[in-house]
Design a protein around this motif. Structure first.
Motif, PDB file in Angstrom:
ATOM      1  N   GLN A  83       0.841  -1.202   0.000  1.00  0.00           N
ATOM      2  CA  GLN A  83       0.000   0.000   0.000  1.00  0.00           C
ATOM      3  C   GLN A  83       0.878   1.255   0.000  1.00  0.00           C
ATOM      4  N   LEU A  84       1.969   1.247   0.750  1.00  0.00           N
ATOM      5  CA  LEU A  84       2.866   2.396   0.783  1.00  0.00           C
ATOM      6  C   LEU A  84       3.524   2.607  -0.577  1.00  0.00           C
ATOM      7  N   ARG A  85       3.909   1.534  -1.228  1.00  0.00           N
ATOM      8  CA  ARG A  85       4.527   1.643  -2.555  1.00  0.00           C
ATOM      9  C   ARG A  85       3.559   2.288  -3.548  1.00  0.00           C
ATOM     10  N   ALA A  86       2.297   1.881  -3.507  1.00  0.00           N
ATOM     11  CA  ALA A  86       1.304   2.478  -4.408  1.00  0.00           C
ATOM     12  C   ALA A  86       1.074   3.950  -4.068  1.00  0.00           C
ATOM     13  N   ALA A  87       1.014   4.267  -2.780  1.00  0.00           N
ATOM     14  CA  ALA A  87       0.784   5.654  -2.372  1.00  0.00           C
ATOM     15  C   ALA A  87       1.955   6.541  -2.774  1.00  0.00           C
ATOM     16  N   LEU A  88       3.182   6.056  -2.615  1.00  0.00           N
ATOM     17  CA  LEU A  88       4.344   6.868  -2.997  1.00  0.00           C
ATOM     18  C   LEU A  88       4.427   7.055  -4.507  1.00  0.00           C
ATOM     19  N   ALA A  89       4.035   6.056  -5.261  1.00  0.00           N
ATOM     20  CA  ALA A  89       4.017   6.209  -6.717  1.00  0.00           C
ATOM     21  C   ALA A  89       2.996   7.268  -7.139  1.00  0.00           C
ATOM     22  N   ALA A  90       1.813   7.220  -6.533  1.00  0.00           N
ATOM     23  CA  ALA A  90       0.790   8.223  -6.857  1.00  0.00           C
ATOM     24  C   ALA A  90       1.233   9.614  -6.407  1.00  0.00           C
ATOM     25  N   LEU A  91       1.811   9.710  -5.229  1.00  0.00           N
ATOM     26  CA  LEU A  91       2.280  10.998  -4.723  1.00  0.00           C
ATOM     27  C   LEU A  91       3.401  11.558  -5.590  1.00  0.00           C
ATOM     28  N   LEU A 107       5.241  15.587  -9.369  1.00  0.00           N
ATOM     29  CA  LEU A 107       5.837  15.985 -10.650  1.00  0.00           C
ATOM     30  C   LEU A 107       4.881  16.860 -11.448  1.00  0.00           C
ATOM     31  N   LEU A 108       3.634  16.492 -11.444  1.00  0.00           N
ATOM     32  CA  LEU A 108       2.641  17.254 -12.190  1.00  0.00           C
ATOM     33  C   LEU A 108       2.463  18.656 -11.614  1.00  0.00           C
ATOM     34  N   VAL A 109       2.247  18.750 -10.320  1.00  0.00           N
ATOM     35  CA  VAL A 109       2.008  20.046  -9.686  1.00  0.00           C
ATOM     36  C   VAL A 109       3.303  20.854  -9.599  1.00  0.00           C
ATOM     37  N   GLY A 110       4.428  20.181  -9.440  1.00  0.00           N
ATOM     38  CA  GLY A 110       5.710  20.888  -9.356  1.00  0.00           C
ATOM     39  C   GLY A 110       6.107  21.581 -10.643  1.00  0.00           C
ATOM     40  N   THR A 111       5.659  21.058 -11.760  1.00  0.00           N
ATOM     41  CA  THR A 111       6.007  21.684 -13.036  1.00  0.00           C
ATOM     42  C   THR A 111       5.010  22.754 -13.464  1.00  0.00           C
ATOM     43  N   LEU A 112       3.937  22.952 -12.712  1.00  0.00           N
ATOM     44  CA  LEU A 112       2.945  23.963 -13.079  1.00  0.00           C
ATOM     45  C   LEU A 112       3.522  25.378 -13.138  1.00  0.00           C
ATOM     46  N   PRO A 113       4.345  25.829 -12.186  1.00  0.00           N
ATOM     47  CA  PRO A 113       4.909  27.178 -12.316  1.00  0.00           C
ATOM     48  C   PRO A 113       5.729  27.366 -13.597  1.00  0.00           C
ATOM     49  N   LEU A 114       6.454  26.342 -13.985  1.00  0.00           N
ATOM     50  CA  LEU A 114       7.198  26.437 -15.250  1.00  0.00           C
ATOM     51  C   LEU A 114       6.239  26.529 -16.438  1.00  0.00           C
ATOM     52  N   LEU A 115       5.188  25.762 -16.375  1.00  0.00           N
ATOM     53  CA  LEU A 115       4.197  25.775 -17.444  1.00  0.00           C
ATOM     54  C   LEU A 115       3.488  27.121 -17.527  1.00  0.00           C
ATOM     55  N   PHE A 116       3.237  27.743 -16.373  1.00  0.00           N
ATOM     56  CA  PHE A 116       2.547  29.035 -16.368  1.00  0.00           C
ATOM     57  C   PHE A 116       3.472  30.162 -16.823  1.00  0.00           C
ATOM     58  N   ALA A 117       4.759  30.033 -16.629  1.00  0.00           N
ATOM     59  CA  ALA A 117       5.707  31.060 -17.067  1.00  0.00           C
ATOM     60  C   ALA A 117       6.028  30.931 -18.548  1.00  0.00           C
ATOM     61  N   LEU A 118       5.718  29.805 -19.136  1.00  0.00           N
ATOM     62  CA  LEU A 118       6.054  29.546 -20.537  1.00  0.00           C
ATOM     63  C   LEU A 118       5.438  30.542 -21.519  1.00  0.00           C
ATOM     64  N   VAL A 121      -5.353  19.783 -18.727  1.00  0.00           N
ATOM     65  CA  VAL A 121      -4.191  18.923 -18.502  1.00  0.00           C
ATOM     66  C   VAL A 121      -4.179  18.337 -17.091  1.00  0.00           C
ATOM     67  N   VAL A 122      -4.302  19.188 -16.093  1.00  0.00           N
ATOM     68  CA  VAL A 122      -4.052  18.749 -14.723  1.00  0.00           C
ATOM     69  C   VAL A 122      -5.170  17.877 -14.168  1.00  0.00           C
ATOM     70  N   TYR A 123      -6.392  18.316 -14.245  1.00  0.00           N
ATOM     71  CA  TYR A 123      -7.474  17.576 -13.607  1.00  0.00           C
ATOM     72  C   TYR A 123      -7.698  16.186 -14.207  1.00  0.00           C
ATOM     73  N   PRO A 124      -7.678  16.024 -15.509  1.00  0.00           N
ATOM     74  CA  PRO A 124      -7.806  14.650 -16.028  1.00  0.00           C
ATOM     75  C   PRO A 124      -6.657  13.736 -15.595  1.00  0.00           C
ATOM     76  N   VAL A 125      -5.442  14.296 -15.532  1.00  0.00           N
ATOM     77  CA  VAL A 125      -4.314  13.469 -15.095  1.00  0.00           C
ATOM     78  C   VAL A 125      -4.458  13.125 -13.613  1.00  0.00           C
ATOM     79  N   MET A 126      -4.901  14.089 -12.804  1.00  0.00           N
ATOM     80  CA  MET A 126      -5.124  13.812 -11.380  1.00  0.00           C
ATOM     81  C   MET A 126      -6.206  12.756 -11.204  1.00  0.00           C
ATOM     82  N   TRP A 127      -7.263  12.838 -12.004  1.00  0.00           N
ATOM     83  CA  TRP A 127      -8.327  11.844 -11.935  1.00  0.00           C
ATOM     84  C   TRP A 127      -7.783  10.461 -12.296  1.00  0.00           C
TER      85      TRP A 127
END
Length: 129
Positions: free
Chosen positions: A53-61, A66-77, A99-105
């Motif tokens: 369960q921890l392995r799955a949670a860390l993979a999802a996290l 990665l997705l949310v961390g790259t948002l500032p770069l994407l917004f500055a583009l 982009v973000v919400y479908p990937v989060m889903w």
């Protein structure tokens, strides 16, 4: 009558075993009792479930970070590349909505299915299936 004794057929005997209802199945104690009695083997079972369960949670996290961390770069583009864009606000809404919400889903759906599969596999192990 002859002097030879008559040959007798060997006597047949019926051999029966212990009734099946009273017989215990051979083998080890069920995993359920190992877990409820908190034996070392039961601890191994529970730790294996927690690890999976921890392995799955860390993979999802990690995926979401990665997705949310790259948002500032994407917004500055748009302002860096185009330079003349007065407001990046429409681009931000498109990036978040398309982009973000479908990937989060998708990540959330993957995590729930993975967690359910881990629990189903653990239940099968405990019940001996």
């Amino acid at each position: 009558m002859s002097a030879e004794p008559a040959k007798q057929q060997p006597r047949r005997e019926v051999v029966t075993g212990v009734p099946r209802a009273g017989r215990k199945p051979p083998g080890h104690a069920p995993a359920r009792s190992e877990i409820s009695e908190q034996t070392p083997i039961g601890g191994v079972y529970v730790r294996s479930l927690m690890r999976s369960q921890l392995r799955a949670a860390l993979a999802a996290l990690g995926t979401l970070a990665l997705l949310v961390g790259t948002l500032p770069l994407l917004f500055a583009l748009p302002t860096e590349v185009l330079g003349f864009l007065p407001s990046p606000l429409p681009f931000v809404w498109v990036a978040l909505g398309v982009v973000v919400y479908p990937v989060m889903w998708g990540v959330a759906r993957w995590y729930v299915r993975r967690a359910e599969r881990n629990e189903r596999d653990f239940a099968g192990l405990v019940e001996g299936r």
